[in-house]
Design a protein around this motif. Structure first.
Motif, PDB file in Angstrom:
ATOM      1  N   ALA A 195       0.839  -1.100  -0.161  1.00  0.00           N
ATOM      2  CA  ALA A 195       0.207   0.178   0.190  1.00  0.00           C
ATOM      3  C   ALA A 195       0.806   1.190   0.051  1.00  0.00           C
ATOM      4  O   ALA A 195       0.645   2.338  -0.762  1.00  0.00           O
ATOM      5  CB  ALA A 195      -0.968  -0.189   1.236  1.00  0.00           C
ATOM      6  N   CYS A 196       1.950   1.339   0.776  1.00  0.00           N
ATOM      7  CA  CYS A 196       2.943   2.498   0.847  1.00  0.00           C
ATOM      8  C   CYS A 196       3.427   2.533  -0.411  1.00  0.00           C
ATOM      9  O   CYS A 196       3.804   3.517  -0.988  1.00  0.00           O
ATOM     10  CB  CYS A 196       3.766   2.348   2.002  1.00  0.00           C
ATOM     11  SG  CYS A 196       3.238   2.296   3.635  1.00  0.00           S
ATOM     12  N   ASP A 197       4.065   1.583  -0.859  1.00  0.00           N
ATOM     13  CA  ASP A 197       4.861   1.590  -2.289  1.00  0.00           C
ATOM     14  C   ASP A 197       3.715   2.147  -3.509  1.00  0.00           C
ATOM     15  O   ASP A 197       4.285   2.813  -4.237  1.00  0.00           O
ATOM     16  CB  ASP A 197       5.187   0.436  -2.517  1.00  0.00           C
ATOM     17  CG  ASP A 197       6.715  -0.069  -1.869  1.00  0.00           C
ATOM     18  OD1 ASP A 197       7.113   0.907  -1.139  1.00  0.00           O
ATOM     19  OD2 ASP A 197       7.044  -1.287  -1.955  1.00  0.00           O
ATOM     20  N   HIS A 198       2.401   1.808  -3.448  1.00  0.00           N
ATOM     21  CA  HIS A 198       1.497   2.053  -4.633  1.00  0.00           C
ATOM     22  C   HIS A 198       1.086   3.680  -4.462  1.00  0.00           C
ATOM     23  O   HIS A 198       0.951   4.252  -5.290  1.00  0.00           O
ATOM     24  CB  HIS A 198       0.284   1.082  -4.429  1.00  0.00           C
ATOM     25  CG  HIS A 198      -0.505   1.577  -5.495  1.00  0.00           C
ATOM     26  ND1 HIS A 198      -0.077   0.900  -6.797  1.00  0.00           N
ATOM     27  CD2 HIS A 198      -1.741   1.896  -5.557  1.00  0.00           C
ATOM     28  CE1 HIS A 198      -1.131   1.211  -7.725  1.00  0.00           C
ATOM     29  NE2 HIS A 198      -2.305   1.924  -6.992  1.00  0.00           N
ATOM     30  N   PHE A 199       0.842   3.905  -3.188  1.00  0.00           N
ATOM     31  CA  PHE A 199       0.203   5.494  -2.817  1.00  0.00           C
ATOM     32  C   PHE A 199       1.135   6.560  -2.371  1.00  0.00           C
ATOM     33  O   PHE A 199       0.661   7.678  -2.390  1.00  0.00           O
ATOM     34  CB  PHE A 199      -0.994   5.032  -1.932  1.00  0.00           C
ATOM     35  CG  PHE A 199      -2.105   4.346  -2.502  1.00  0.00           C
ATOM     36  CD1 PHE A 199      -2.839   4.846  -3.612  1.00  0.00           C
ATOM     37  CD2 PHE A 199      -2.374   3.062  -2.109  1.00  0.00           C
ATOM     38  CE1 PHE A 199      -3.843   3.907  -4.040  1.00  0.00           C
ATOM     39  CE2 PHE A 199      -3.150   2.140  -2.669  1.00  0.00           C
ATOM     40  CZ  PHE A 199      -4.135   2.794  -3.613  1.00  0.00           C
ATOM     41  N   LEU A 200       2.175   6.200  -1.744  1.00  0.00           N
ATOM     42  CA  LEU A 200       3.060   7.069  -1.103  1.00  0.00           C
ATOM     43  C   LEU A 200       4.672   6.982  -1.630  1.00  0.00           C
ATOM     44  O   LEU A 200       5.251   5.643  -1.588  1.00  0.00           O
ATOM     45  CB  LEU A 200       3.201   7.051   0.533  1.00  0.00           C
ATOM     46  CG  LEU A 200       1.855   7.109   1.032  1.00  0.00           C
ATOM     47  CD1 LEU A 200       1.977   6.827   2.386  1.00  0.00           C
ATOM     48  CD2 LEU A 200       1.536   8.554   0.943  1.00  0.00           C
ATOM     49  N   ASP A 201       5.473   7.869  -2.228  1.00  0.00           N
ATOM     50  CA  ASP A 201       6.722   7.697  -2.712  1.00  0.00           C
ATOM     51  C   ASP A 201       7.444   7.940  -1.359  1.00  0.00           C
ATOM     52  O   ASP A 201       7.395   8.918  -0.732  1.00  0.00           O
ATOM     53  CB  ASP A 201       6.786   8.967  -3.814  1.00  0.00           C
ATOM     54  CG  ASP A 201       5.957   8.568  -4.880  1.00  0.00           C
ATOM     55  OD1 ASP A 201       5.739   7.497  -5.312  1.00  0.00           O
ATOM     56  OD2 ASP A 201       5.781   9.479  -5.587  1.00  0.00           O
ATOM     57  N   GLY A 202       8.724   7.403  -1.510  1.00  0.00           N
ATOM     58  CA  GLY A 202       9.873   7.619  -0.818  1.00  0.00           C
ATOM     59  C   GLY A 202       9.493   6.858   0.656  1.00  0.00           C
ATOM     60  O   GLY A 202      10.571   7.163   1.488  1.00  0.00           O
ATOM     61  N   ILE A 203       8.742   6.216   0.934  1.00  0.00           N
ATOM     62  CA  ILE A 203       8.548   5.527   2.311  1.00  0.00           C
ATOM     63  C   ILE A 203       9.509   4.344   2.520  1.00  0.00           C
ATOM     64  O   ILE A 203       9.674   3.297   1.662  1.00  0.00           O
ATOM     65  CB  ILE A 203       7.210   5.129   2.484  1.00  0.00           C
ATOM     66  CG1 ILE A 203       6.286   6.113   2.488  1.00  0.00           C
ATOM     67  CG2 ILE A 203       7.062   4.185   3.940  1.00  0.00           C
ATOM     68  CD1 ILE A 203       6.513   7.171   3.674  1.00  0.00           C
ATOM     69  N   SER A 204      10.348   4.497   3.469  1.00  0.00           N
ATOM     70  CA  SER A 204      11.198   3.280   4.096  1.00  0.00           C
ATOM     71  C   SER A 204      10.548   2.498   5.279  1.00  0.00           C
ATOM     72  O   SER A 204      10.241   3.159   6.157  1.00  0.00           O
ATOM     73  CB  SER A 204      12.531   3.868   4.550  1.00  0.00           C
ATOM     74  OG  SER A 204      13.229   2.656   5.046  1.00  0.00           O
ATOM     75  N   LEU A 205      10.141   1.301   4.823  1.00  0.00           N
ATOM     76  CA  LEU A 205       9.275   0.554   5.864  1.00  0.00           C
ATOM     77  C   LEU A 205      10.402  -0.904   6.266  1.00  0.00           C
ATOM     78  O   LEU A 205      10.272  -1.734   5.337  1.00  0.00           O
ATOM     79  CB  LEU A 205       8.023   0.013   5.209  1.00  0.00           C
ATOM     80  CG  LEU A 205       6.749  -0.015   6.044  1.00  0.00           C
ATOM     81  CD1 LEU A 205       6.498   1.006   6.999  1.00  0.00           C
ATOM     82  CD2 LEU A 205       5.663  -0.512   5.557  1.00  0.00           C
ATOM     83  N   ASP A 206      10.969  -0.996   7.483  1.00  0.00           N
ATOM     84  CA  ASP A 206      11.821  -2.049   7.778  1.00  0.00           C
ATOM     85  C   ASP A 206      11.255  -2.959   8.732  1.00  0.00           C
ATOM     86  O   ASP A 206      10.707  -2.366   9.834  1.00  0.00           O
ATOM     87  CB  ASP A 206      12.949  -1.444   8.281  1.00  0.00           C
ATOM     88  CG  ASP A 206      14.122  -2.365   8.851  1.00  0.00           C
ATOM     89  OD1 ASP A 206      14.019  -3.496   8.336  1.00  0.00           O
ATOM     90  OD2 ASP A 206      14.721  -2.197  10.094  1.00  0.00           O
ATOM     91  N   LEU A 207      10.973  -4.224   8.373  1.00  0.00           N
ATOM     92  CA  LEU A 207      10.291  -5.363   9.253  1.00  0.00           C
ATOM     93  C   LEU A 207      11.468  -5.321  10.130  1.00  0.00           C
ATOM     94  O   LEU A 207      12.560  -6.309   9.704  1.00  0.00           O
ATOM     95  CB  LEU A 207      10.094  -6.349   8.335  1.00  0.00           C
ATOM     96  CG  LEU A 207       9.473  -7.462   9.220  1.00  0.00           C
ATOM     97  CD1 LEU A 207       8.260  -7.114  10.165  1.00  0.00           C
ATOM     98  CD2 LEU A 207       9.064  -8.823   8.507  1.00  0.00           C
ATOM     99  N   VAL A 208      11.249  -5.078  11.486  1.00  0.00           N
ATOM    100  CA  VAL A 208      12.337  -5.277  12.589  1.00  0.00           C
ATOM    101  C   VAL A 208      11.838  -6.947  13.200  1.00  0.00           C
ATOM    102  O   VAL A 208      12.929  -7.373  13.847  1.00  0.00           O
ATOM    103  CB  VAL A 208      11.871  -4.255  13.875  1.00  0.00           C
ATOM    104  CG1 VAL A 208      13.048  -4.685  15.011  1.00  0.00           C
ATOM    105  CG2 VAL A 208      12.296  -2.829  13.093  1.00  0.00           C
TER     106      VAL A 208
END
Length: 275
Positions: A195-208
């Motif tokens: 969802a973030c990749d599709h609708f928001l540019d530049g988001i870094s989402l790291d699975l901890v």
């Protein structure tokens, strides 16, 4: 002034009921058990419950900082578990939304904490209200707690969207709570990432990391004791300790998003020293 800086991170969520405060408490316990000096700030100011989960009754809380000019050292409360808490009040409407003066007072007060604090963990409220956004802007890292529930993902995306579009925040860490296994956790994470990749540019989402569903978590909540303390070998405790180990590898980062931070005076001093 010392340039020794704590790493400040929030534990946050778009939706209530995802285990966010329990995560905060047990991360604080695990990091302190690893020899770190940890302070846990209960930033759900109108509905505080860190003290309830721990079975504690502090005499003072952040209400006294804002309304009775009490200093932070007086409010800091030593828990039996090796870390300290900055408790908040519950059921006091004046605390639901901080005004600008109170926000600046809190930032100034935090700069008075002694230099040997390693971690300040900020347990925010859920949602996208003003306090939640403020605390997520004042930290260096954001640990977003999600579960497999569709509403958890929808609300987590809403929080990311507001912080990205209105405040320029682009980096988030994710822990998936109450899942059956690693495969399910990864699938849940990928839904949010997609969802973030599709609708928001530049988001870094790291699975901890991910925390498996574990009946001993509920048992520890009833006992008002951190599950990492009461059941140290249960699967959820092992997973939280692994997550804490990853957090231990995080570094203090510069103020790249332009938002004022906790310990902003020390950060500014450090930046000038480097320059």
């Amino acid at each position: 002034m010392s340039t020794n800086l704590p790493l400040v991170f929030s534990v946050t969520s778009g939706k209530g009921g995802v285990g966010k405060t329990n995560m905060s408490v047990n991360l604080a316990y695990s990091l302190s058990e690893a020899g770190k000096n940890v302070v846990l700030l209960d930033a759900d100011l109108g509905l505080a419950n860190v003290d309830v989960i721990l079975g504690l009754a502090p005499e003072h809380n952040l209400f006294h900082l804002f309304h009775e000019d009490m200093n932070l050292d007086t409010i800091l409360f030593d828990t039996p578990y090796g870390f300290r808490i900055l408790p908040a009040s519950s059921g006091i409407s004046d605390m639901v939304s901080l005004d600008m003066g109170q926000k600046l007072d809190l930032l100034d007060a935090m700069d008075t904490l002694e230099d040997n604090v390693d971690y300040l963990i900020v347990d925010t409220g859920a949602g996208i209200n003003d306090n939640v956004l403020y605390f997520n802007l004042a930290v260096q890292e954001r640990l977003l707690v999600i579960t497999p529930e569709p509403t958890s993902l929808t609300d987590a995306y809403a929080l990311i969207k507001v912080l990205k579009l209105h405040h320029g925040v682009e980096r988030f860490r994710v822990v998936v709570n109450m899942v059956q296994n690693k495969k399910t956790a990864h699938e849940v994470y990928l839904k949010l990432l997609g969802a973030c990749d599709h609708f928001l540019d530049g988001i870094s989402l790291d699975l901890v990391g991910f925390i498996p569903y574990d009946q001993n978590v509920r048992n520890s909540v009833i006992a008002q004791t951190p599950f990492c303390h009461k059941f140290p070998k249960t699967p959820a405790s092992v997973a939280v300790k692994q997550t804490a180990q990853k957090i231990n590898a995080w570094k203090v980062t510069p103020n790249t998003d332009g938002n004022i931070k906790f310990f902003w005076k020390k950060l500014l001093f450090q930046e000038r020293s480097v320059a």
